[in-house]
Design a protein around this motif. Structure first.
Motif, PDB file in Angstrom:
ATOM      1  N   ASP A   1      -4.226  -5.969  -4.405  1.00 14.19           N
ATOM      2  CA  ASP A   1      -4.015  -4.832  -3.518  1.00 14.19           C
ATOM      3  C   ASP A   1      -4.914  -3.724  -4.033  1.00 14.19           C
ATOM      4  O   ASP A   1      -4.896  -3.420  -5.231  1.00 14.19           O
ATOM      5  CB  ASP A   1      -2.548  -4.401  -3.556  1.00 14.19           C
ATOM      6  CG  ASP A   1      -2.184  -3.441  -2.426  1.00 14.19           C
ATOM      7  OD1 ASP A   1      -3.056  -3.172  -1.592  1.00 14.19           O
ATOM      8  OD2 ASP A   1      -1.049  -2.953  -2.420  1.00 14.19           O
TER       9      ASP A   1
ATOM     10  N   THR B   1      -1.042   4.544   3.756  1.00 11.04           N
ATOM     11  CA  THR B   1      -0.314   3.411   3.190  1.00 11.04           C
ATOM     12  C   THR B   1      -0.045   3.605   1.696  1.00 11.04           C
ATOM     13  O   THR B   1      -0.906   4.097   0.956  1.00 11.04           O
ATOM     14  CB  THR B   1      -1.079   2.098   3.392  1.00 11.04           C
ATOM     15  OG1 THR B   1      -2.392   2.214   2.814  1.00 11.04           O
ATOM     16  CG2 THR B   1      -1.211   1.779   4.869  1.00 11.04           C
ATOM     17  N   TYR B   2       1.164   3.179   1.279  1.00  9.59           N
ATOM     18  CA  TYR B   2       1.569   3.216  -0.125  1.00  9.59           C
ATOM     19  C   TYR B   2       2.355   1.950  -0.445  1.00  9.59           C
ATOM     20  O   TYR B   2       3.158   1.480   0.369  1.00  9.59           O
ATOM     21  CB  TYR B   2       2.446   4.445  -0.427  1.00  9.59           C
ATOM     22  CG  TYR B   2       1.754   5.753  -0.137  1.00  9.59           C
ATOM     23  CD1 TYR B   2       0.913   6.334  -1.085  1.00  9.59           C
ATOM     24  CD2 TYR B   2       1.922   6.390   1.083  1.00  9.59           C
ATOM     25  CE1 TYR B   2       0.254   7.526  -0.816  1.00  9.59           C
ATOM     26  CE2 TYR B   2       1.272   7.571   1.358  1.00  9.59           C
ATOM     27  CZ  TYR B   2       0.434   8.136   0.410  1.00  9.59           C
ATOM     28  OH  TYR B   2      -0.220   9.307   0.684  1.00  9.59           O
ATOM     29  N   SER B   3       2.150   1.438  -1.638  1.00  7.44           N
ATOM     30  CA  SER B   3       2.927   0.289  -2.088  1.00  7.44           C
ATOM     31  C   SER B   3       4.338   0.725  -2.453  1.00  7.44           C
ATOM     32  O   SER B   3       4.546   1.814  -2.990  1.00  7.44           O
ATOM     33  CB  SER B   3       2.261  -0.353  -3.304  1.00  7.44           C
ATOM     34  OG  SER B   3       1.011  -0.907  -2.964  1.00  7.44           O
TER      35      SER B   3
ATOM     36  N   TYR C   1       3.300  -3.147   0.976  1.00  9.44           N
ATOM     37  CA  TYR C   1       3.059  -1.719   1.188  1.00  9.44           C
ATOM     38  C   TYR C   1       3.480  -1.359   2.603  1.00  9.44           C
ATOM     39  O   TYR C   1       3.700  -2.231   3.459  1.00  9.44           O
ATOM     40  CB  TYR C   1       1.589  -1.373   0.962  1.00  9.44           C
ATOM     41  CG  TYR C   1       0.633  -2.120   1.873  1.00  9.44           C
ATOM     42  CD1 TYR C   1       0.274  -1.614   3.120  1.00  9.44           C
ATOM     43  CD2 TYR C   1       0.093  -3.345   1.487  1.00  9.44           C
ATOM     44  CE1 TYR C   1      -0.592  -2.303   3.955  1.00  9.44           C
ATOM     45  CE2 TYR C   1      -0.776  -4.045   2.310  1.00  9.44           C
ATOM     46  CZ  TYR C   1      -1.118  -3.513   3.542  1.00  9.44           C
ATOM     47  OH  TYR C   1      -1.966  -4.208   4.355  1.00  9.44           O
TER      48      TYR C   1
ATOM     49  N   PRO D   1       3.175  -1.693  -7.054  1.00 13.60           N
ATOM     50  CA  PRO D   1       3.582  -3.035  -6.638  1.00 13.60           C
ATOM     51  C   PRO D   1       3.840  -3.966  -7.812  1.00 13.60           C
ATOM     52  O   PRO D   1       4.669  -4.879  -7.717  1.00 13.60           O
ATOM     53  CB  PRO D   1       2.401  -3.519  -5.792  1.00 13.60           C
ATOM     54  CG  PRO D   1       1.238  -2.744  -6.295  1.00 13.60           C
ATOM     55  CD  PRO D   1       1.786  -1.388  -6.657  1.00 13.60           C
TER      56      PRO D   1
ATOM     57  N   PHE E   1       8.108   5.318  -4.354  1.00 13.92           N
ATOM     58  CA  PHE E   1       6.666   5.401  -4.155  1.00 13.92           C
ATOM     59  C   PHE E   1       6.026   6.137  -5.321  1.00 13.92           C
ATOM     60  O   PHE E   1       6.584   7.104  -5.838  1.00 13.92           O
ATOM     61  CB  PHE E   1       6.324   6.133  -2.850  1.00 13.92           C
ATOM     62  CG  PHE E   1       6.798   5.426  -1.611  1.00 13.92           C
ATOM     63  CD1 PHE E   1       6.158   4.300  -1.151  1.00 13.92           C
ATOM     64  CD2 PHE E   1       7.902   5.893  -0.911  1.00 13.92           C
ATOM     65  CE1 PHE E   1       6.598   3.637  -0.012  1.00 13.92           C
ATOM     66  CE2 PHE E   1       8.351   5.250   0.224  1.00 13.92           C
ATOM     67  CZ  PHE E   1       7.693   4.118   0.679  1.00 13.92           C
TER      68      PHE E   1
END
Length: 372
Positions: free
Chosen positions: A367, A189-191, A174, A259, A204
């Protein structure tokens, strides 16, 4: 370090129930010591501003795991380059943290606790600075939004291209995103939802609750193709073990699919021998926004299976129930490498199922959105 870890955890019980007071004192002291530091933080400090303190506290609690401690802190140091912090800032933050801990803990605080936190913070800041110094990449990347597709009222899938400099990440990681046009200095935050590629393009998946989530809300409802975002250094360890020959279980809830999708895409580049089982859950059929794409991958790769499930849609023609319950019906998963991504309650429930199957902890990576 074992004694330091014991003292840190012991002393943390004195302040754990007073996090708001600890945070308020920390930032008040920090900005009093160095008023210029205020410009590094968002205008509205609630939520986002506390991420720095949360990162410090998380680091403190990893000191009894030297391997994870080292890599986590070096990654954290690389990530914090986006805030333009330097060695002097770390020193100031250490003073503010100790002052906030003493004040919040009250009479229960003692010299042993004080020294343990000093030692731990010195080790933390040294490793973070080393991680930052060893990184040749820029503090952040400018990225152009290429595509933006809405799914219902609260979910969007967007692709962006990092500009000027290659951005290297691993499937399952991420990174932090800023939308400077709408919320400058606010990072979330982003994977990354796709495997690494030579085109510098990242995908995303973003979901925002109605009326909440500054960055997520902007990414879902306001951002359009052609606009610029900022991306920070990749982080996270929910990555594939290429040396393993075990089959793979992936469990995704909602936009936790991101993810997992990236992991499957990477496996598609080399896997020939490992069966991969993906369980994908949401509340309703409409919330399974990524199911069609997964089914296309199933058609292309005989080693891949996908089991969708809905927890609040009795008309759904697939599995019904929470995704953790569905995973439990198909077990045991003792001989698998397991990857879990989704909300904190979903991840907790799935970890309990895997623990019941006696899956070794070292074979489980996850995650989660929010505190586990």
């Amino acid at each position: 370090m074992d004694n330091v870890a014991r003292l840190l955890k012991e002393s943390w019980t004195l302040v754990e129930e007073h996090r708001d007071r600890l945070s308020g004192h920390f930032y008040a002291r920090l900005f009093l010591l160095d008023p210029e530091l205020r410009s590094l933080f968002p205008v509205q400090m609630s939520g986002q501003g506390d991420r720095l303190l949360e990162a410090i506290i998380t680091a403190i609690h990893t000191v009894d795991d030297p391997e994870s401690f080292d890599e986590f802190l070096r990654s954290l140091g690389r990530d914090h380059r986006k805030y333009h912090v330097d060695a002097a800032h770390y020193e100031t933050m250490g003073v503010a943290l100790l002052d906030a801990l003493r004040s919040t803990a009250g009479d229960g605080w003692n010299l042993e606790y004080d020294q343990a936190w000093r030692d731990a913070y010195a080790a933390i800041s040294a490793k973070m600075l080393a991680g930052a110094a060893a990184d040749d990449d820029p503090p952040f990347w400018h990225a152009e939004v290429l595509t933006h597709e809405r799914y219902g009222l609260d979910t969007a899938v967007l692709t962006v291209r990092a500009l000027q400099h290659p951005l290297r990440w691993r499937a399952g990681q991420y990174l932090s995103v800023e939308v400077p046009r709408y919320h400058p200095r606010v990072w979330r935050t982003y994977s990354v939802a796709n495997a690494p590629n030579d085109d510098n393009v990242l995908e995303f998946h973003v979901r925002t609750p109605q009326g909440a989530g500054w960055v997520s809300g902007a990414l879902v409802r306001r951002v359009k193709p052609g606009e610029l975002l900022r991306l920070a250094a990749p982080m996270g360890s929910m990555t594939l073990d290429r040396s393993s020959e075990r089959d793979i279980l992936c469990v995704a809830g909602g936009v936790g699919l991101a993810p997992v999708k990236a992991l499957v895409e990477e496996l598609a580049t080399y896997n020939r021998t490992r069966w991969v089982h993906v369980f994908y859950g949401a509340r309703t059929r409409q919330d399974l926004y990524g199911l069609a794409g997964l089914q296309e991958m199933v058609a292309a790769h005989p080693w891949l299976s996908v089991t969708p499930a809905c927890s609040e849609d009795d008309d759904f023609d697939g599995e019904l129930g929470d995704i953790s319950e569905v995973v439990g019906r198909y077990g045991p998963w003792t001989a698998h490498d397991c990857y879990i991504s989704g909300s904190a309650p979903m991840v907790r429930a799935t970890l309990r199922v895997l623990a019941g199957d006696d899956v070794p902890p070292e074979r489980t990576r996850y995650d989660t959105f929010g505190e586990l």
